[in-house]
Design a protein around this motif. Structure first.
Motif, mmCIF file in Angstrom:
data_model
loop_
_atom_site.group_PDB
_atom_site.id
_atom_site.type_symbol
_atom_site.label_atom_id
_atom_site.label_comp_id
_atom_site.label_asym_id
_atom_site.label_seq_id
_atom_site.Cartn_x
_atom_site.Cartn_y
_atom_site.Cartn_z
ATOM 1 N N LYS A 3 20.440 26.309 30.100
ATOM 2 C CA LYS A 3 19.806 26.527 28.794
ATOM 3 C C LYS A 3 20.099 25.333 27.880
ATOM 4 C CE LYS A 3 19.518 30.411 25.529
ATOM 5 N NZ LYS A 3 18.993 29.845 24.356
ATOM 6 N N ILE A 4 19.088 24.904 27.189
ATOM 7 C CA ILE A 4 19.269 23.784 26.261
ATOM 8 C C ILE A 4 18.782 24.199 24.880
ATOM 9 C CG2 ILE A 4 19.186 21.926 27.962
ATOM 10 C CD1 ILE A 4 16.192 21.653 27.405
ATOM 11 N N THR A 5 19.214 23.451 23.889
ATOM 12 C CA THR A 5 18.864 23.797 22.513
ATOM 13 C C THR A 5 17.700 22.950 22.028
ATOM 14 O OG1 THR A 5 20.306 22.128 21.552
ATOM 15 C CG2 THR A 5 21.298 24.291 22.038
ATOM 16 N N ALA A 6 17.106 23.395 20.936
ATOM 17 C CA ALA A 6 16.009 22.648 20.320
ATOM 18 C C ALA A 6 16.474 21.241 19.947
ATOM 19 C CB ALA A 6 15.514 23.394 19.086
ATOM 20 N N GLN A 7 17.697 21.156 19.461
ATOM 21 C CA GLN A 7 18.229 19.849 19.053
ATOM 22 C C GLN A 7 18.364 18.916 20.255
ATOM 23 O OE1 GLN A 7 18.415 18.615 16.080
ATOM 24 N NE2 GLN A 7 18.965 16.722 17.159
ATOM 25 N N GLN A 8 18.836 19.458 21.376
ATOM 26 C CA GLN A 8 18.957 18.642 22.594
ATOM 27 C C GLN A 8 17.589 18.142 23.043
ATOM 28 O OE1 GLN A 8 21.221 21.704 24.782
ATOM 29 N NE2 GLN A 8 22.563 20.058 25.447
ATOM 30 N N SER A 11 16.285 15.276 20.854
ATOM 31 C CA SER A 11 16.942 13.970 21.010
ATOM 32 C C SER A 11 16.868 13.441 22.446
ATOM 33 C CB SER A 11 18.390 14.038 20.508
ATOM 34 O OG SER A 11 19.007 15.216 20.943
ATOM 35 N N SER A 12 16.046 14.074 23.295
ATOM 36 C CA SER A 12 16.022 13.676 24.710
ATOM 37 C C SER A 12 14.917 12.677 25.051
ATOM 38 C CB SER A 12 15.856 14.927 25.587
ATOM 39 O OG SER A 12 14.541 15.429 25.496
ATOM 40 N N PHE A 13 13.992 12.431 24.135
ATOM 41 C CA PHE A 13 12.777 11.692 24.527
ATOM 42 C C PHE A 13 12.996 10.195 24.669
ATOM 43 C CE2 PHE A 13 11.140 15.719 23.244
ATOM 44 C CZ PHE A 13 10.146 15.932 24.183
ATOM 45 N N ILE A 14 12.476 9.664 25.773
ATOM 46 C CA ILE A 14 12.611 8.235 26.032
ATOM 47 C C ILE A 14 11.344 7.477 25.674
ATOM 48 C CG2 ILE A 14 14.345 8.462 27.862
ATOM 49 C CD1 ILE A 14 12.030 8.139 29.908
ATOM 50 N N ASN A 15 10.284 8.202 25.343
ATOM 51 C CA ASN A 15 9.035 7.494 25.042
ATOM 52 C C ASN A 15 8.331 8.081 23.823
ATOM 53 O OD1 ASN A 15 8.126 9.902 26.073
ATOM 54 N ND2 ASN A 15 6.556 9.001 27.383
ATOM 55 N N ALA A 16 9.100 8.671 22.930
ATOM 56 C CA ALA A 16 8.529 9.202 21.693
ATOM 57 C C ALA A 16 9.369 8.717 20.521
ATOM 58 C CB ALA A 16 8.529 10.730 21.717
ATOM 59 N N SER A 17 8.723 8.537 19.381
ATOM 60 C CA SER A 17 9.466 8.128 18.193
ATOM 61 C C SER A 17 10.252 9.329 17.674
ATOM 62 C CB SER A 17 8.499 7.632 17.115
ATOM 63 O OG SER A 17 7.750 8.727 16.628
ATOM 64 N N ARG A 18 11.204 9.031 16.803
ATOM 65 C CA ARG A 18 11.998 10.114 16.249
ATOM 66 C C ARG A 18 11.111 11.096 15.479
ATOM 67 N NH1 ARG A 18 17.538 8.258 13.464
ATOM 68 N NH2 ARG A 18 17.401 6.818 15.205
ATOM 69 N N SER A 19 10.105 10.588 14.787
ATOM 70 C CA SER A 19 9.260 11.511 14.023
ATOM 71 C C SER A 19 8.368 12.346 14.946
ATOM 72 C CB SER A 19 8.440 10.762 12.970
ATOM 73 O OG SER A 19 7.388 10.057 13.580
ATOM 74 N N GLU A 20 7.908 11.745 16.038
ATOM 75 C CA GLU A 20 7.126 12.537 16.999
ATOM 76 C C GLU A 20 7.988 13.654 17.585
ATOM 77 O OE1 GLU A 20 3.918 9.405 18.916
ATOM 78 O OE2 GLU A 20 6.011 9.202 19.501
ATOM 79 N N ALA A 21 9.230 13.320 17.906
ATOM 80 C CA ALA A 21 10.129 14.328 18.473
ATOM 81 C C ALA A 21 10.454 15.408 17.441
ATOM 82 C CB ALA A 21 11.403 13.661 18.981
ATOM 83 N N ALA A 22 10.539 14.997 16.180
ATOM 84 C CA ALA A 22 10.864 15.974 15.131
ATOM 85 C C ALA A 22 9.709 16.936 14.895
ATOM 86 C CB ALA A 22 11.213 15.240 13.839
ATOM 87 N N LYS A 23 8.475 16.435 15.107
ATOM 88 C CA LYS A 23 7.289 17.255 14.797
ATOM 89 C C LYS A 23 6.847 18.163 15.935
ATOM 90 C CE LYS A 23 5.241 13.976 11.654
ATOM 91 N NZ LYS A 23 4.525 12.731 11.918
ATOM 92 N N LEU A 24 7.411 17.974 17.110
ATOM 93 C CA LEU A 24 6.908 18.762 18.233
ATOM 94 C C LEU A 24 7.188 20.250 18.030
ATOM 95 C CD1 LEU A 24 9.257 19.882 20.381
ATOM 96 C CD2 LEU A 24 9.399 17.479 20.955
ATOM 97 N N ASN A 25 6.326 21.050 18.603
ATOM 98 C CA ASN A 25 6.504 22.507 18.536
ATOM 99 C C ASN A 25 7.042 22.992 19.879
ATOM 100 O OD1 ASN A 25 5.172 23.137 15.840
ATOM 101 N ND2 ASN A 25 3.610 21.905 16.870
ATOM 102 N N LEU A 26 8.094 23.763 19.794
ATOM 103 C CA LEU A 26 8.732 24.271 21.019
ATOM 104 C C LEU A 26 7.833 25.294 21.699
ATOM 105 C CD1 LEU A 26 12.325 24.702 19.617
ATOM 106 C CD2 LEU A 26 11.586 23.017 21.305
ATOM 107 N N PRO A 27 8.070 25.551 22.988
ATOM 108 C CA PRO A 27 7.277 26.591 23.655
ATOM 109 C C PRO A 27 7.449 27.928 22.941
ATOM 110 C CG PRO A 27 8.861 25.590 25.195
ATOM 111 C CD PRO A 27 9.075 24.941 23.878
ATOM 112 N N LYS A 28 6.372 28.712 22.924
ATOM 113 C CA LYS A 28 6.378 29.984 22.198
ATOM 114 C C LYS A 28 7.489 30.913 22.694
ATOM 115 C CE LYS A 28 2.021 31.199 21.868
ATOM 116 N NZ LYS A 28 0.789 31.948 22.096
#
Ligand SMILES: [Zn+2]
Length: 164
Positions: A3-8, A11-28
């Motif tokens: 199990k991983i957290t939303a925060q993890q 901060s895991s993306f290797i090809n997205a900007s910090r703002s793109e990662a911040a704006k993503l919507n988690l799975p429902k």
């Protein structure tokens, strides 16, 4: 996977900007996911459906890949196989998902693409036992092999995004 957290995830993306990662919507269903039965977490962004994400365990840490579906959105129909699960029975659409390469290469506009189930049902697909036959008398054995294949092909795709 564990199990991983939303925060993890963010901060895991290797090809997205910090703002793109911040704006993503988690799975429902993020709070009720069956982590034991996932090799990776893959999902489409509910509010940005042409965007998808793959987050996978990688040497004790997590690596996230942001993906884009082709413009126009029409997926390839099931005449092609998903490159990750290679499920021949699924009726789900398969998309040519495109990932920006990690690092400078990606910032220079380089991408890699691969065919993946449009709804990222790969981990469930590889757990479906095929009917027993002469070549594969033990369906459970086939599932073990399918899971291993999914893991290695996902790792290979990650390697391509990383430019390896
Ligand atoms: Zn798949």
């Amino acid at each position: 996977m564990q199990k991983i957290t939303a925060q993890q995830i963010r901060s895991s993306f290797i090809n997205a900007s910090r703002s793109e990662a911040a704006k993503l919507n988690l799975p429902k269903d993020f709070d009720s996911l069956d982590w034991d039965n996932l090799e990776f977490l893959g999902w489409r962004d509910e509010k940005m459906p042409m965007r998808g994400y793959l987050v996978l365990p990688n040497d004790g840490s997590l690596t996230g890949i942001m993906l884009r579906a082709p413009e126009g959105g029409s997926g390839k129909k099931r005449s092609v196989l998903c490159e990750l699960c290679r499920d021949v029975f699924s009726k789900d659409d398969v998309y040519l998902w495109v990932a920006k390469r990690a690092g400078q290469s990606g910032r220079d506009g380089n991408t890699v693409g691969t065919l993946i189930c449009a709804e990222f049902g790969c981990c469930a697909n590889v757990r479906k036992e095929p009917p027993a036959n002469e070549i594969n008398p033990d369906p459970a054995d086939v599932v073990v092999r399918q899971i291993a294949g999914l893991q290695s092909r996902t790792a290979q795709f990650l390697g391509r995004v990383q430019g390896k």
